[in-house]
Design an enzyme around this catalytic site. Structure first.
Site, PDB file in Angstrom:
ATOM      1  N   HIS A  98       0.844  -1.202   0.000  1.00 51.29           N
ATOM      2  CA  HIS A  98       0.000   0.000   0.000  1.00 51.29           C
ATOM      3  C   HIS A  98       0.873   1.244   0.000  1.00 51.29           C
ATOM      4  O   HIS A  98       1.963   1.255   0.585  1.00 51.29           O
ATOM      5  CB  HIS A  98      -1.011  -0.011   1.150  1.00 51.29           C
ATOM      6  CG  HIS A  98      -0.442  -0.067   2.542  1.00 51.29           C
ATOM      7  ND1 HIS A  98       0.008   1.048   3.200  1.00 51.29           N
ATOM      8  CD2 HIS A  98      -0.268  -1.098   3.397  1.00 51.29           C
ATOM      9  CE1 HIS A  98       0.421   0.701   4.415  1.00 51.29           C
ATOM     10  NE2 HIS A  98       0.273  -0.597   4.562  1.00 51.29           N
ATOM     11  N   ASP A 100      -0.129   4.325   1.015  1.00 53.74           N
ATOM     12  CA  ASP A 100      -0.473   5.303   2.052  1.00 53.74           C
ATOM     13  C   ASP A 100       0.219   4.995   3.370  1.00 53.74           C
ATOM     14  O   ASP A 100       0.619   3.857   3.628  1.00 53.74           O
ATOM     15  CB  ASP A 100      -1.990   5.360   2.257  1.00 53.74           C
ATOM     16  CG  ASP A 100      -2.614   3.994   2.566  1.00 53.74           C
ATOM     17  OD1 ASP A 100      -2.132   2.978   2.038  1.00 53.74           O
ATOM     18  OD2 ASP A 100      -3.575   3.945   3.363  1.00 53.74           O
ATOM     19  N   ASP A 131       6.203   0.295   7.490  1.00 53.25           N
ATOM     20  CA  ASP A 131       4.803   0.018   7.095  1.00 53.25           C
ATOM     21  C   ASP A 131       4.379   0.990   6.003  1.00 53.25           C
ATOM     22  O   ASP A 131       3.852   2.033   6.298  1.00 53.25           O
ATOM     23  CB  ASP A 131       3.913   0.134   8.330  1.00 53.25           C
ATOM     24  CG  ASP A 131       2.461  -0.131   8.033  1.00 53.25           C
ATOM     25  OD1 ASP A 131       2.155  -0.660   6.954  1.00 53.25           O
ATOM     26  OD2 ASP A 131       1.610   0.226   8.874  1.00 53.25           O
ATOM     27  N   GLU A 165      -5.033   1.542   2.259  1.00 53.28           N
ATOM     28  CA  GLU A 165      -5.078   0.366   3.147  1.00 53.28           C
ATOM     29  C   GLU A 165      -5.331   0.823   4.572  1.00 53.28           C
ATOM     30  O   GLU A 165      -6.053   0.181   5.325  1.00 53.28           O
ATOM     31  CB  GLU A 165      -3.755  -0.408   3.065  1.00 53.28           C
ATOM     32  CG  GLU A 165      -3.794  -1.776   3.747  1.00 53.28           C
ATOM     33  CD  GLU A 165      -3.452  -1.766   5.226  1.00 53.28           C
ATOM     34  OE1 GLU A 165      -3.744  -2.761   5.910  1.00 53.28           O
ATOM     35  OE2 GLU A 165      -2.899  -0.766   5.712  1.00 53.28           O
ATOM     36  N   GLU A 166      -4.715   1.939   4.927  1.00 56.03           N
ATOM     37  CA  GLU A 166      -4.835   2.424   6.306  1.00 56.03           C
ATOM     38  C   GLU A 166      -6.191   3.076   6.571  1.00 56.03           C
ATOM     39  O   GLU A 166      -6.537   3.325   7.717  1.00 56.03           O
ATOM     40  CB  GLU A 166      -3.704   3.427   6.617  1.00 56.03           C
ATOM     41  CG  GLU A 166      -2.295   2.867   6.430  1.00 56.03           C
ATOM     42  CD  GLU A 166      -1.882   1.863   7.509  1.00 56.03           C
ATOM     43  OE1 GLU A 166      -2.730   1.511   8.349  1.00 56.03           O
ATOM     44  OE2 GLU A 166      -0.720   1.437   7.498  1.00 56.03           O
ATOM     45  N   GLU A 192       2.261  -7.417   3.289  1.00 60.83           N
ATOM     46  CA  GLU A 192       3.072  -6.986   4.421  1.00 60.83           C
ATOM     47  C   GLU A 192       2.951  -7.896   5.637  1.00 60.83           C
ATOM     48  O   GLU A 192       1.934  -8.531   5.871  1.00 60.83           O
ATOM     49  CB  GLU A 192       2.663  -5.565   4.836  1.00 60.83           C
ATOM     50  CG  GLU A 192       1.233  -5.498   5.357  1.00 60.83           C
ATOM     51  CD  GLU A 192       0.760  -4.076   5.619  1.00 60.83           C
ATOM     52  OE1 GLU A 192       1.529  -3.289   6.162  1.00 60.83           O
ATOM     53  OE2 GLU A 192      -0.389  -3.779   5.272  1.00 60.83           O
ATOM     54  N   HIS A 390       3.284   2.607  12.749  1.00 64.08           N
ATOM     55  CA  HIS A 390       2.330   3.572  13.297  1.00 64.08           C
ATOM     56  C   HIS A 390       2.893   4.348  14.503  1.00 64.08           C
ATOM     57  O   HIS A 390       2.179   5.109  15.138  1.00 64.08           O
ATOM     58  CB  HIS A 390       0.994   2.910  13.700  1.00 64.08           C
ATOM     59  CG  HIS A 390       0.265   2.283  12.547  1.00 64.08           C
ATOM     60  ND1 HIS A 390      -1.089   2.037  12.567  1.00 64.08           N
ATOM     61  CD2 HIS A 390       0.685   1.862  11.340  1.00 64.08           C
ATOM     62  CE1 HIS A 390      -1.460   1.469  11.422  1.00 64.08           C
ATOM     63  NE2 HIS A 390      -0.389   1.354  10.665  1.00 64.08           N
TER      64      HIS A 390
HETATM   65 ZN    ZN Z   1       0.666  -1.570   6.404  1.00 62.15          ZN
END
Ligand code: ZN
Length: 426
Positions: A98, A100, A131, A165-166, A192, A390
């Site tokens: 992803h 984003d 990520d 995705e997020e 991932e 995150h």
């Molecule tokens: Zn991710």
């Protein structure tokens, strides 16, 4: 075996070599990774245009064709790079990532979250360094190295770079419904995983089922000085207590079985409560919201029945509203019945990597593929690294990054070379 010395060095599992800052800075693969990290494709309201342009340049540098497909609008593009296989009639392999990243609190970072700062120890700081922009450019690096070797896969390989995705919508969840996706004839997907703090690599073959539900408790309203029967508060108390007792049973499971981790149990959390009008009024309704991630070993029907039973025991006038209610996604088979798994495992074993097979604690795009019956594995080649997805100061070591390219090189070649499914089964 490889023409790219900077990558082949790291294909040795026991490598100890550390490069100097100048060498990292001048490494072409590290440079490409840092360029991607500098694109602030951060929520909310992500502008994906610079990502699309960057990925188009990457495709051009590999002389591979690229498509851009739009989901609900031009604001949500998917970039697809195609690497044609020798037997394109076979089901294809997807290398998904992803584009984003989640929001940042810049004042909590020691280096700018979109600076891709490289420190003297080789740590590359940036939102997305774990990520999962790392994985995206590692796929590209692996393919660059394979092409340089003159290698062509048996199966066609698609690199898919998806948005949102997020955000949980307008991304892979929509792509899989498109005719475009059906035409890709996907047999297997890489996606991932999560960093690992010790030497093992985490490998994810399944995800828990996500339910988010709201209880709405109705009851007798009246004066706060009374002891009225059948109040919303009593029902609220009963149901919340039952849910919390179940939660405690899962905490106990984890305590008693150190081999289990969070992905192996059901998590239940009271996330919001609502209702009431003023301090001296018994309200006609109260609300409780739960986020529930159900273990793959739990029977979903029995679990729902149990929740409804607790609700019925609490009394009349309770509504259960599911705000999210996923279906069970069959875990990806990790045995000899899955030739893709066998090829993946063979690659892992040949590299001498130690792995830990786990259930993913959160959600990834892999579940949308598993829902279609497509096997998918979650894997990020990051070990001996703090888990910072995150989090503030997310970083990845340059050496770890480069070794990840060598790992993918092996795994992609292995999986993309799997013989026809029918051949293996007969
Ligand atoms: Zn991710």
């Amino acid at each position: 075996m490889t023409s790219d010395a900077s990558v082949s060095t790291y294909s040795q599992p026991n490598f100890q070599l550390k490069m100097s800052k100048a060498k990292w800075e001048n490494n072409e693969e590290v440079r490409i990774f840092r360029e991607y990290l500098r694109i602030p494709s951060v929520h909310p309201n992500v502008d994906y245009t610079p990502c699309v342009e960057f990925l188009k340049r990457q495709a051009a540098s590999l002389s591979l064709p690229v498509d851009v497909v739009y989901l609900r609008s031009e604001a949500s593009p998917v970039v697809i790079i195609k690497w044609l296989g020798k037997q394109p009639e076979l089901p294809s392999i997807i290398l998904n990532s992803h584009m984003d990243v989640v929001p940042v609190f810049p004042d909590k970072w020691i280096h700018g979250p979109f600076s891709a700062h490289l420190d003297d120890e080789g740590r590359i700081y940036g939102r997305g360094s774990q990520d999962m922009k790392c994985v995206a450019t590692q796929y590209l690096g692996a393919i660059r190295s394979l092409i340089a070797d003159g290698y062509q896969p048996r199966r066609t390989v698609y690199l898919t770079f998806v948005p949102n995705e997020e955000a949980g919508h307008d991304g892979m969840v929509d792509l899989v419904k498109k005719d475009y996706f059906k035409k890709l004839n996907v047999g297997f997907s890489f996606d991932e995983g999560i960093a690992s703090e010790d030497e093992t690599f985490s490998l994810f073959y399944a995800e828990r089922t996500v339910w988010q539900l709201k209880f709405k408790f109705g009851g007798t309203a009246g004066h706060g000085s009374m002891l009225l029967p059948n109040t919303a508060g009593e029902k609220f108390n009963y149901v919340v207590k039952k849910m919390m007792e179940f939660r405690a049973s899962q905490v106990k499971l984890l305590e008693e079985h150190p081999n289990l981790d969070i992905g192996d149990v059901t998590t239940v959390n009271l996330t919001r409560i609502g209702g009431g009008v003023q301090n001296n009024v018994v309200p006609a309704s109260l609300e409780a919201y739960f986020d529930i991630r159900i273990a793959i070993t739990e029977d979903l029907h029995a679990f729902e029945k149990q929740i409804r039973k607790w609700s019925a025991e609490a009394g009349e006038g309770i509504d259960i509203i599911f705000e999210a209610k996923e279906d069970y996604a069959e875990p990806t088979k990790i045995d000899a019945s899955n030739p893709y798994w066998m090829a993946f495992k063979q690659g892992i074993d040949e590299l001498g990597l130690k792995t830990r097979v786990r259930v993913f604690p959160g959600g990834t795009d892999s579940r949308f593929l598993r829902h279609l019956g497509i096997p998918a594995l979650g894997f990020s080649p990051i070990n001996n690294t703090p888990v910072l997805l995150h989090d503030h100061n997310e970083y990845l070591g340059a050496d770890t990054y480069l070794r990840g390219i060598a790992i993918y090189k092996k795994l992609i070649a292995s999986v993309a070379n799997v013989l026809a499914y029918t051949t293996l089964q007969s």
